[in-house]
Design a protein around this motif. Structure first.
Motif, PDB file in Angstrom:
ATOM      1  N   MET A 277      34.332  38.722  40.735  1.00  0.00           N
ATOM      2  CA  MET A 277      35.122  39.771  41.340  1.00  0.00           C
ATOM      3  C   MET A 277      35.986  39.226  42.475  1.00  0.00           C
ATOM      4  SD  MET A 277      35.590  42.942  40.862  1.00  0.00           S
ATOM      5  CE  MET A 277      35.737  44.545  41.475  1.00  0.00           C
ATOM      6  N   GLU A 278      35.435  38.296  43.264  1.00  0.00           N
ATOM      7  CA  GLU A 278      36.206  37.702  44.358  1.00  0.00           C
ATOM      8  C   GLU A 278      37.399  36.918  43.846  1.00  0.00           C
ATOM      9  OE1 GLU A 278      34.406  35.336  47.497  1.00  0.00           O
ATOM     10  OE2 GLU A 278      32.789  36.806  47.530  1.00  0.00           O
ATOM     11  N   MET A 279      37.206  36.267  42.708  1.00  0.00           N
ATOM     12  CA  MET A 279      38.293  35.481  42.122  1.00  0.00           C
ATOM     13  C   MET A 279      39.459  36.389  41.742  1.00  0.00           C
ATOM     14  SD  MET A 279      38.070  32.207  40.394  1.00  0.00           S
ATOM     15  CE  MET A 279      39.174  31.339  39.362  1.00  0.00           C
ATOM     16  N   MET A 280      39.151  37.552  41.203  1.00  0.00           N
ATOM     17  CA  MET A 280      40.202  38.508  40.828  1.00  0.00           C
ATOM     18  C   MET A 280      40.969  38.955  42.057  1.00  0.00           C
ATOM     19  SD  MET A 280      40.124  39.152  37.507  1.00  0.00           S
ATOM     20  CE  MET A 280      40.495  40.837  37.126  1.00  0.00           C
ATOM     21  N   GLU A 281      40.259  39.225  43.142  1.00  0.00           N
ATOM     22  CA  GLU A 281      40.919  39.649  44.382  1.00  0.00           C
ATOM     23  C   GLU A 281      41.783  38.524  44.933  1.00  0.00           C
ATOM     24  OE1 GLU A 281      37.851  41.030  46.963  1.00  0.00           O
ATOM     25  OE2 GLU A 281      37.395  42.749  45.705  1.00  0.00           O
ATOM     26  N   GLY A 282      41.301  37.288  44.818  1.00  0.00           N
ATOM     27  CA  GLY A 282      42.085  36.133  45.261  1.00  0.00           C
ATOM     28  C   GLY A 282      43.363  35.986  44.463  1.00  0.00           C
ATOM     29  N   ASN A 283      43.264  36.165  43.150  1.00  0.00           N
ATOM     30  CA  ASN A 283      44.449  36.096  42.287  1.00  0.00           C
ATOM     31  C   ASN A 283      45.435  37.201  42.626  1.00  0.00           C
ATOM     32  OD1 ASN A 283      43.587  33.858  40.915  1.00  0.00           O
ATOM     33  ND2 ASN A 283      42.734  34.997  39.208  1.00  0.00           N
ATOM     34  N   ASP A 284      44.900  38.400  42.889  1.00  0.00           N
ATOM     35  CA  ASP A 284      45.778  39.521  43.240  1.00  0.00           C
ATOM     36  C   ASP A 284      46.506  39.262  44.551  1.00  0.00           C
ATOM     37  OD1 ASP A 284      45.109  40.867  40.953  1.00  0.00           O
ATOM     38  OD2 ASP A 284      43.643  42.188  41.911  1.00  0.00           O
ATOM     39  N   SER A 285      45.816  38.666  45.521  1.00  0.00           N
ATOM     40  CA  SER A 285      46.487  38.398  46.798  1.00  0.00           C
ATOM     41  C   SER A 285      47.540  37.304  46.646  1.00  0.00           C
ATOM     42  CB  SER A 285      45.473  38.026  47.885  1.00  0.00           C
ATOM     43  OG  SER A 285      44.857  36.791  47.599  1.00  0.00           O
ATOM     44  N   ILE A 286      47.267  36.333  45.788  1.00  0.00           N
ATOM     45  CA  ILE A 286      48.257  35.285  45.526  1.00  0.00           C
ATOM     46  C   ILE A 286      49.481  35.891  44.848  1.00  0.00           C
ATOM     47  CG2 ILE A 286      48.734  33.231  44.136  1.00  0.00           C
ATOM     48  CD1 ILE A 286      45.808  32.392  44.672  1.00  0.00           C
TER      49      ILE A 286
ATOM     50  N   LEU B 176      50.431  38.986  45.024  1.00  0.00           N
ATOM     51  CA  LEU B 176      51.105  39.828  46.009  1.00  0.00           C
ATOM     52  C   LEU B 176      51.988  38.986  46.926  1.00  0.00           C
ATOM     53  CD1 LEU B 176      51.502  42.604  47.326  1.00  0.00           C
ATOM     54  CD2 LEU B 176      49.506  42.094  48.756  1.00  0.00           C
ATOM     55  N   GLU B 177      51.501  37.850  47.378  1.00  0.00           N
ATOM     56  CA  GLU B 177      52.300  36.967  48.243  1.00  0.00           C
ATOM     57  C   GLU B 177      53.530  36.444  47.508  1.00  0.00           C
ATOM     58  OE1 GLU B 177      52.205  36.248  51.532  1.00  0.00           O
ATOM     59  OE2 GLU B 177      50.739  37.870  51.501  1.00  0.00           O
ATOM     60  N   ARG B 178      53.357  36.053  46.247  1.00  0.00           N
ATOM     61  CA  ARG B 178      54.501  35.591  45.452  1.00  0.00           C
ATOM     62  C   ARG B 178      55.535  36.699  45.291  1.00  0.00           C
ATOM     63  NH1 ARG B 178      51.649  32.942  40.406  1.00  0.00           N
ATOM     64  NH2 ARG B 178      50.657  31.213  41.453  1.00  0.00           N
ATOM     65  N   ALA B 179      55.064  37.899  45.014  1.00  0.00           N
ATOM     66  CA  ALA B 179      55.979  39.034  44.848  1.00  0.00           C
ATOM     67  C   ALA B 179      56.724  39.319  46.151  1.00  0.00           C
ATOM     68  CB  ALA B 179      55.214  40.271  44.389  1.00  0.00           C
ATOM     69  N   LYS B 180      56.031  39.242  47.279  1.00  0.00           N
ATOM     70  CA  LYS B 180      56.680  39.474  48.575  1.00  0.00           C
ATOM     71  C   LYS B 180      57.747  38.419  48.847  1.00  0.00           C
ATOM     72  CE  LYS B 180      52.998  41.881  51.062  1.00  0.00           C
ATOM     73  NZ  LYS B 180      52.038  41.801  52.176  1.00  0.00           N
ATOM     74  N   LYS B 181      57.425  37.166  48.554  1.00  0.00           N
ATOM     75  CA  LYS B 181      58.405  36.093  48.759  1.00  0.00           C
ATOM     76  C   LYS B 181      59.620  36.293  47.860  1.00  0.00           C
ATOM     77  CE  LYS B 181      55.247  32.520  50.347  1.00  0.00           C
ATOM     78  NZ  LYS B 181      54.632  31.217  50.071  1.00  0.00           N
ATOM     79  N   ARG B 182      59.377  36.709  46.634  1.00  0.00           N
ATOM     80  CA  ARG B 182      60.477  36.941  45.689  1.00  0.00           C
ATOM     81  C   ARG B 182      61.373  38.073  46.174  1.00  0.00           C
ATOM     82  NH1 ARG B 182      61.100  36.006  39.812  1.00  0.00           N
ATOM     83  NH2 ARG B 182      63.284  36.524  39.595  1.00  0.00           N
ATOM     84  N   VAL B 183      60.755  39.153  46.655  1.00  0.00           N
ATOM     85  CA  VAL B 183      61.521  40.284  47.174  1.00  0.00           C
ATOM     86  C   VAL B 183      62.319  39.863  48.405  1.00  0.00           C
ATOM     87  CG1 VAL B 183      61.297  42.546  48.291  1.00  0.00           C
ATOM     88  CG2 VAL B 183      60.033  42.061  46.199  1.00  0.00           C
TER      89      VAL B 183
END
Length: 108
Positions: free
Chosen positions: A1-10, A12-19
């Protein structure tokens, strides 16, 4: 479950940088349009149509436009020459070439 949250945060960061990159492009493009309208409009107002169609009138919009196009390609990930698949195609091409050369060497 922690791995999924880590992937989601990564992600999210990529999406923010792209935006942020896209937002930066739109700001750059807006400034480009406004400044160049002012420059070209000033030249037209001050010298009329007689001196309007000279290279100097369009010098800034032309060369700055090259920079805007480069910024666009970086912000939106559009690389006509070195796109996402280009590297993979080159790798496959050279692997195939090496395979052909080794097959020719073995078959001699």
């Amino acid at each position: 479950m922690e791995m999924m949250e880590g992937n989601d945060s990564i992600k999210l960061e990529r999406a923010k940088k792209r935006v942020e990159k896209i937002k930066g492009f739109y700001i750059h493009f807006t400034v480009y349009i406004l400044v160049n309208l002012f420059i070209v409009g000033s030249i037209l107002y001050n010298s009329g149509w007689d001196d309007f169609f000279h290279f100097g009138t369009f010098f800034t919009p032309f060369f700055w436009g090259i920079g805007v196009l480069a910024h666009y390609s970086k912000a939106f990930g559009y690389m006509p020459f070195f796109g996402k698949n280009w590297e993979q195609r080159q790798i496959e091409k050279y692997m195939e070439k090496d395979k052909r050369e080794s097959d020719e060497f073995i078959n001699k």
